[in-house]
Each structure stands twice: as structure tokens, then as C-alpha cells.
Design a protein around this motif. Structure first.
Motif: not given
Length: 245
Positions: A220, A222, A224-228, A230-231, A234
Motif C-alpha cells: 500500500l 503510504a 495515498l492515505f490522508e488518514d494514516k 485508517e492505513l 487496513l
């Protein structure tokens, strides 16, 4: 019967394991001080290969499944569950083209032939778990080094090993620090199974016939995710999705 057989085989394993560490210590020193980083890295890679062969004495086998093509020259954050010290040699060996480094407790930085030398001089970072502020600062600098050199950093967010294979909740602070300060990294979830079985009886004798498996999940990006968080959620779900415990 198997446990009885484990006693002599464990003694044989410890002999081979100890000899491997002792032999590779001066090899590492020579490669590092005479030829530099690249030669040192090669010596460390082959150290892992022979440590894995030592485990074969116990009937331990390894399976590494990676269906994804991950190009060299990209910073990676490898996020995995953690079951034993025997998770480490296969991660370094099978992912050696990515220059695998570790976040380790400072106690491992001295007293262990080959292992301590590599942790101090091979690009990994040693942290004091009792000092949260300095640990986060060290991880921050480590992440920047991973980003700059396009290396791979392994982080075990559970914070400690699972002694029965059952996963523990992820601790997010260190991983958030890594992601923040290596923003261009690919975050790669990895699931490890059966490593804990090498210690099913404790440190002596060791368990026989463990088939240690490594499963690489979809990387993934990193950034591309504003909310880390959330990353991280996942990644945690992916890592735990194929744990056998």
C-alpha cells in the motif's frame, strides 16, 4: 517421543548456531572495514542463509509466498506479526534485494556475536523501550534514513512476540512515526505462521518440524492515505487475516 528426540537435536542445533555466529562475526568486520557497506550487507545476507540451514537440523522448513513484484530502489515499511527470533533470518534472506533493517531493543546491540555487530553497523536502529521520547526520535531518524537510502524497515507493531501464535493488538505510535517520516514508502503487510512452534517447549529443548510460512500481502502506498490510522487498521487486518492461531 518427539520431545525426547528434541533434546539431542537442540544441542546439535545450538552448536551449529553458535559456530555460525562466531565465524561470521570477523567476516562481517572484515567486509565492513575493508570493503564497505555493500560487502558487509552481502556477508549479513549469507549469515541469514546459514542460520536458516542451522534450523533445518530441527526439521524446520521455510515457505515464503510473495505474489507481488516490488521493484528495488523504493523505500519499504514491512509490517508483520512477530512470533520468535526465527522470524528474522528469512525476512532478511528472502527480501535481501531491499536491504532489510530492523527496529530493535538496545539490549541486542551488545554481547551477541554477529547479531549485535550488524545491528550497530548495518543500518538498523536500537531503541530504549523505557524511554519513549528518545525511542520515537530514534525511529524518526531511522525512517528518514530508510527514505533516503531506499531501504526496507521491518516493524513488529505488536511490541513483543506472541508465544502461542495468537496476534496481539497493534501499537500505532512507532508505525505512525515511520509512515510520517518515510512518506514515499510502500507499506508491505506480512503474515508469519508457525515460528512460535520452534519454542513450543520453551528455549530448551526446541520444537521440531515447524513449517514457518511467510505471506506477503498487497503493498500500500503510504502517501495515498490522508488518514494514516485508517492505513494502519487496513494493514493490521491484512496481517491478521491469514494467521493460523
Amino acid at each position: 517421543m518427539q520431545k525426547l528426540l528434541a533434546f539431542p537435536l537442540t544441542i546439535l542445533y545450538f552448536i551449529f548456531f553458535g559456530l555460525t555466529l562466531v565465524v561470521f562475526h570477523p567476516i562481517q568486520w572484515f567486509c565492513k572495514n575493508v570493503f564497505g557497506y555493500k560487502a558487509h550487507k552481502i556477508s549479513v545476507d549469507w549469515l541469514q542463509f546459514f542460520l536458516m540451514r542451522c534450523l533445518n537440523v530441527l526439521g524446520t522448513t521455510f515457505s515464503f509466498t510473495n505474489p507481488y513484484t516490488i521493484e528495488k530502489g523504493i523505500p519499504l515499511i514491512l509490517v508483520s506479526n512477530h512470533q520468535s527470533m526465527y522470524d528474522i533470518p528469512p525476512l532478511i534472506w528472502y527480501l535481501r534485494k531491499h536491504h532489510v533493517k530492523f527496529i530493535s531493543k538496545k539490549e541486542l546491540g551488545k554481547g551477541i556475536p554477529s547479531v549485535s555487530y550488524n545491528l550497530r553497523h548495518g543500518g538498523s536502529v536500537l531503541i530504549d523501550r523505557k524511554d519513549a521520547v528518545s525511542s520515537i526520535e530514534a525511529i524518526k531518524n531511522f525512517a528518514k534514513r530508510i527514505e533516503k537510502n531506499k531501504w526496507a524497515a521491518v516493524i513488529f507493531p505488536e511490541g513483543t512476540r506472541s508465544r502461542d501464535g495468537k496476534p496481539k493488538p497493534f501499537k500505532t505510535k512507532g508505525l505512525l512515526t515511520m509512515i510520517k517520516h518515510a512518506p514515499n514508502a510502500l507499506v508491505v503487510p506480512i503474515t508469519i505462521n508457525n515460528s512460535w512452534k520452534t519454542l513450543r517447549y520453551g528455549k530448551f529443548p526446541m520444537g521440531l518440524g515447524a513449517n514457518i510460512t511467510f505471506t506477503v500481502h498487497k503493498p500500500l502506498k503510504a502517501n495515498l492515505f490522508e488518514d494514516k490510522l485508517e492505513l494502519i487498521s487496513l494493514v493490521e487486518a491484512q496481517v491478521k487475516s491469514t494467521i493460523d492461531a
